[in-house]
Write a protein that holds these residues in place. Structure first.
Motif, PDB file in Angstrom:
ATOM      1  N   ASP A  26       0.836  -1.204   0.000  1.00 27.08           N
ATOM      2  CA  ASP A  26       0.000   0.000   0.000  1.00 27.08           C
ATOM      3  C   ASP A  26       0.871   1.254   0.000  1.00 27.08           C
ATOM      4  N   LEU A  27       1.922   1.253   0.806  1.00 29.90           N
ATOM      5  CA  LEU A  27       2.814   2.403   0.879  1.00 29.90           C
ATOM      6  C   LEU A  27       3.521   2.627  -0.454  1.00 29.90           C
ATOM      7  N   GLU A  28       3.981   1.562  -1.080  1.00 30.37           N
ATOM      8  CA  GLU A  28       4.664   1.703  -2.374  1.00 30.37           C
ATOM      9  C   GLU A  28       3.720   2.249  -3.440  1.00 30.37           C
ATOM     10  N   LEU A  29       2.462   1.823  -3.414  1.00 29.03           N
ATOM     11  CA  LEU A  29       1.488   2.346  -4.373  1.00 29.03           C
ATOM     12  C   LEU A  29       1.227   3.825  -4.112  1.00 29.03           C
ATOM     13  N   LEU A  30       1.047   4.196  -2.863  1.00 35.67           N
ATOM     14  CA  LEU A  30       0.835   5.610  -2.544  1.00 35.67           C
ATOM     15  C   LEU A  30       2.026   6.460  -2.981  1.00 35.67           C
ATOM     16  N   MET A  31       3.230   5.961  -2.743  1.00 34.20           N
ATOM     17  CA  MET A  31       4.425   6.708  -3.140  1.00 34.20           C
ATOM     18  C   MET A  31       4.514   6.839  -4.657  1.00 34.20           C
ATOM     19  N   ALA A  32       4.153   5.791  -5.381  1.00 31.09           N
ATOM     20  CA  ALA A  32       4.174   5.844  -6.840  1.00 31.09           C
ATOM     21  C   ALA A  32       3.142   6.842  -7.352  1.00 31.09           C
ATOM     22  N   MET A  33       1.963   6.842  -6.737  1.00 26.43           N
ATOM     23  CA  MET A  33       0.929   7.797  -7.125  1.00 26.43           C
ATOM     24  C   MET A  33       1.378   9.227  -6.825  1.00 26.43           C
ATOM     25  N   ARG A  34       1.993   9.419  -5.659  1.00 27.18           N
ATOM     26  CA  ARG A  34       2.513  10.743  -5.291  1.00 27.18           C
ATOM     27  C   ARG A  34       3.519  11.235  -6.318  1.00 27.18           C
ATOM     28  N   ASP A  35       4.456  10.361  -6.696  1.00 26.27           N
ATOM     29  CA  ASP A  35       5.484  10.744  -7.658  1.00 26.27           C
ATOM     30  C   ASP A  35       4.876  11.092  -9.013  1.00 26.27           C
ATOM     31  N   ARG A  36       3.874  10.318  -9.423  1.00 29.48           N
ATOM     32  CA  ARG A  36       3.223  10.563 -10.720  1.00 29.48           C
ATOM     33  C   ARG A  36       2.463  11.886 -10.712  1.00 29.48           C
ATOM     34  N   VAL A  37       1.704  12.137  -9.657  1.00 22.99           N
ATOM     35  CA  VAL A  37       0.945  13.385  -9.566  1.00 22.99           C
ATOM     36  C   VAL A  37       1.899  14.573  -9.431  1.00 22.99           C
ATOM     37  N   ALA A  38       2.961  14.409  -8.652  1.00 25.37           N
ATOM     38  CA  ALA A  38       3.942  15.488  -8.489  1.00 25.37           C
ATOM     39  C   ALA A  38       4.586  15.839  -9.834  1.00 25.37           C
ATOM     40  N   SER A  39       4.851  14.822 -10.662  1.00 24.85           N
ATOM     41  CA  SER A  39       5.415  15.088 -11.994  1.00 24.85           C
ATOM     42  C   SER A  39       4.447  15.899 -12.843  1.00 24.85           C
ATOM     43  N   ALA A  40       3.169  15.568 -12.763  1.00 26.37           N
ATOM     44  CA  ALA A  40       2.163  16.307 -13.529  1.00 26.37           C
ATOM     45  C   ALA A  40       2.065  17.750 -13.042  1.00 26.37           C
ATOM     46  N   VAL A  41       2.102  17.950 -11.724  1.00 27.01           N
ATOM     47  CA  VAL A  41       2.022  19.297 -11.157  1.00 27.01           C
ATOM     48  C   VAL A  41       3.252  20.115 -11.555  1.00 27.01           C
ATOM     49  N   ALA A  42       4.413  19.492 -11.554  1.00 26.97           N
ATOM     50  CA  ALA A  42       5.662  20.199 -11.871  1.00 26.97           C
ATOM     51  C   ALA A  42       5.825  20.480 -13.358  1.00 26.97           C
ATOM     52  N   ASN A  43       5.077  19.805 -14.188  1.00 29.05           N
ATOM     53  CA  ASN A  43       5.179  19.990 -15.635  1.00 29.05           C
ATOM     54  C   ASN A  43       4.677  21.381 -16.006  1.00 29.05           C
ATOM     55  N   PRO A  44       5.521  22.200 -16.644  1.00 27.22           N
ATOM     56  CA  PRO A  44       5.083  23.554 -17.013  1.00 27.22           C
ATOM     57  C   PRO A  44       3.929  23.552 -18.019  1.00 27.22           C
ATOM     58  N   ASP A  45       3.717  22.428 -18.689  1.00 26.52           N
ATOM     59  CA  ASP A  45       2.620  22.334 -19.655  1.00 26.52           C
ATOM     60  C   ASP A  45       1.331  21.813 -19.034  1.00 26.52           C
ATOM     61  N   CYS A  46       1.310  21.646 -17.705  1.00 20.76           N
ATOM     62  CA  CYS A  46       0.105  21.187 -17.024  1.00 20.76           C
ATOM     63  C   CYS A  46      -0.984  22.244 -17.216  1.00 20.76           C
TER      64      CYS A  46
END
Length: 92
Positions: A26-46
């Motif tokens: 569960d923790l690994e899935l949450l961390m993977a989701m966090r990383d994916r969403v963080a990448s989308a937020v950090a993308n200047p083209d978001c």
């Protein structure tokens, strides 16, 4: 260096969302989701219309990660920090 799929005792693996969903904790899935969403937020083209909901979701995931770490620590599943006990020389 990030822990990409390598098992380190006491540390969750860093997996992609799809791998974590199938083979992760569960923790690994949450961390993977966090990383994916963080990448989308950090993308200047978001798209600006998506930024608010993604940022809110990122904060929710962060809180879930904290709660999961607390749960694991209480259950003894997280060996990240262990306190030494009293030394008993007769046990050697």
């Amino acid at each position: 260096m990030p822990n990409r799929g390598i098992s380190v005792p006491g540390q969750p693996r860093r997996l992609s969302v799809d791998v974590a969903a199938v083979d992760g904790t569960d923790l690994e899935l949450l961390m993977a989701m966090r990383d994916r969403v963080a990448s989308a937020v950090a993308n200047p083209d978001c798209p600006p219309r998506d930024l608010a909901s993604l940022t809110r979701r990122l904060d929710e995931i962060r809180k879930q990660i904290v709660a999961e770490r607390v749960r694991l620590a209480e259950e003894g599943g997280d060996v990240g920090q262990v306190e030494d006990g009293e030394f008993d020389p007769s046990a050697v």
